[in-house]
Each structure stands twice: as C-alpha cells, then as structure tokens.
Motif scaffolding. Structure first.
Motif, PDB file in Angstrom:
ATOM      1  N   HIS A 109     -13.089  -2.791  -7.898  1.00 35.39           N
ATOM      2  CA  HIS A 109     -13.950  -3.108  -6.752  1.00 35.39           C
ATOM      3  C   HIS A 109     -14.649  -1.856  -6.236  1.00 35.39           C
ATOM      4  N   PHE A 110     -13.960  -0.738  -6.225  1.00 33.05           N
ATOM      5  CA  PHE A 110     -14.543   0.502  -5.713  1.00 33.05           C
ATOM      6  C   PHE A 110     -15.389   1.217  -6.759  1.00 33.05           C
ATOM      7  N   TYR A 146      -8.253  -2.814  -2.649  1.00 29.50           N
ATOM      8  CA  TYR A 146      -7.960  -1.532  -2.006  1.00 29.50           C
ATOM      9  C   TYR A 146      -8.679  -0.429  -2.772  1.00 29.50           C
ATOM     10  N   PRO A 147      -8.875   0.739  -2.177  1.00 32.53           N
ATOM     11  CA  PRO A 147      -9.606   1.813  -2.865  1.00 32.53           C
ATOM     12  C   PRO A 147      -8.949   2.296  -4.156  1.00 32.53           C
ATOM     13  N   ALA A 191       0.821  -1.218   0.000  1.00 33.47           N
ATOM     14  CA  ALA A 191       0.000   0.000   0.000  1.00 33.47           C
ATOM     15  C   ALA A 191       0.853   1.265   0.000  1.00 33.47           C
ATOM     16  N   GLY A 192       0.544   2.161   0.926  1.00 33.42           N
ATOM     17  CA  GLY A 192       1.178   3.472   0.949  1.00 33.42           C
ATOM     18  C   GLY A 192       2.683   3.425   1.125  1.00 33.42           C
ATOM     19  N   SER A 250      -4.136 -12.323   1.029  1.00 34.36           N
ATOM     20  CA  SER A 250      -3.626 -10.947   1.015  1.00 34.36           C
ATOM     21  C   SER A 250      -3.711 -10.351  -0.385  1.00 34.36           C
ATOM     22  N   LYS A 251      -3.459 -11.150  -1.398  1.00 30.69           N
ATOM     23  CA  LYS A 251      -3.557 -10.642  -2.770  1.00 30.69           C
ATOM     24  C   LYS A 251      -4.986 -10.231  -3.098  1.00 30.69           C
ATOM     25  N   ASP A 252      -5.946 -11.025  -2.666  1.00 31.44           N
ATOM     26  CA  ASP A 252      -7.350 -10.673  -2.872  1.00 31.44           C
ATOM     27  C   ASP A 252      -7.654  -9.345  -2.195  1.00 31.44           C
TER      28      ASP A 252
END
Length: 184
Positions: A151-152, A113-114, A36-37, A106-108
């Motif tokens: 997904h978002f 993620y947004p 992520a970040g 974790s990959k799913d």
C-alpha cells in the motif's frame, strides 16, 4: 507456519503479553487486536515485554464514535496505568494515510500500515489459543528488516510519508541490526 507457531508459544509463555491480551478480550470490542509496534517490539526484544512500548489496541466498530474511543483509552490508562495504551478505532484511521479509502476491517487497516514488519496483530480466542494475523508473513520481523507495505509502495504521497516516518524513528539506536529499506 513454524514461525507463527513459535511466536504463539513465546506470547503464550509471557505473563504480561497474556495479561494485556486478556484485558483486550474482556473489553468485548468488535474486531479487536493487539498489534503493530507492541508485537514487533516484543519480537525484536527477543520475547521480552518492553514496558516503554505503547500497547497498540485497535478495533473496528462503526457504532463507536471517535470521542467514545478516546474514553475507552482514558479508562484503560486509569484502570491499568502500568501500560501505555493507544486505542484506535480503525473506522477513522484511514485519514492518517494519504489517498487511502476507508478501511473495511481491522485486518484491512493492518495490511495498509506503513511497514510490513508492523503489519501484525494478535488476539486471544475464547479457547485460550491465539489468532495471529500477519498478511506479509513474519520473515521481515524475524530478520530485522523494515520495508514498506505494498500500500505504501503504490502512491507518491505515501512513499514520502514512509520516508518521513523512518527519519523520525530512532529504531537503529535500539536495534542496530535492523535493515531499513526505502521505496523506489
């Protein structure tokens, strides 16, 4: 593929990133990733490790409770206080995204993620190479583009959460060359 090899080379050459990846590998957590970040900001900061960035460590293990996950984070903060650890067992994290089924790995979780530019993970393999997971490629990250993951894009509540999330972030003050795209 060239972008992925370039990213791998920059991470392998960065002492702090390699130290963090080594710490994570040594924990032996199932399906664990630096993600992520942490990775996104490293790229946006031109391969410079930002000590103010959270160390986003995720793993997926149904046998580790939420309380045990908090204890892992507490221990990391105690032993390695120079890093801002954020430890999340992805078994429990689907609750943070509206209308989202439990993750299967974790990959799913990362793929849901947004932002596409945040859907990235790296882990250190036993042979010293890196495993890089980026389900939407690296183009968004390298082009300083923020847009929602599929997904978002598919749910009104998640779209609203994405808009709220972007409004709270102050990314443009740190990276003024970002382009932020909102869902339709």
């Amino acid at each position: 593929m060239k972008e992925q090899k370039d990213l791998e080379a920059v991470i392998l050459a960065n002492e702090q990133m390699m130290q963090v990846l080594g710490i994570i590998a040594d924990l032996g957590l199932a399906d664990s990733w630096l993600c992520a970040g942490t990775i996104r900001n490293f790229i946006w900061n031109k391969g410079v490790f930002d000590a103010e960035t959270d160390i986003d460590l995720i793993f997926y293990d149904k046998t580790v409770s939420y309380e045990e996950t908090l204890e892992i984070e507490r221990q990391l903060r105690q032993v390695f206080p120079n890093y801002q650890w954020e430890v999340k067992n992805q078994v429990y994290m689907h609750h943070h995204n509206p209308n989202t089924q439990p993750y299967s790995s974790s990959k799913d979780a990362m793929s849901k993620y947004p932002e596409r530019c945040t859907a990235i993970g790296v882990r250190l393999l036993v042979d010293g190479r890196l495993d890089i997971f980026c389900p939407y490629g690296l183009e968004d990250i390298f082009q300083y583009q923020v847009r929602p993951t599929p997904h978002f894009q598919t749910d009104p509540a998640r779209k609203a959460l994405y808009r709220e999330w972007m409004a709270k972030k102050n990314w443009l003050s740190k990276w003024p060359n970002l382009t932020i795209i909102f869902p339709e």
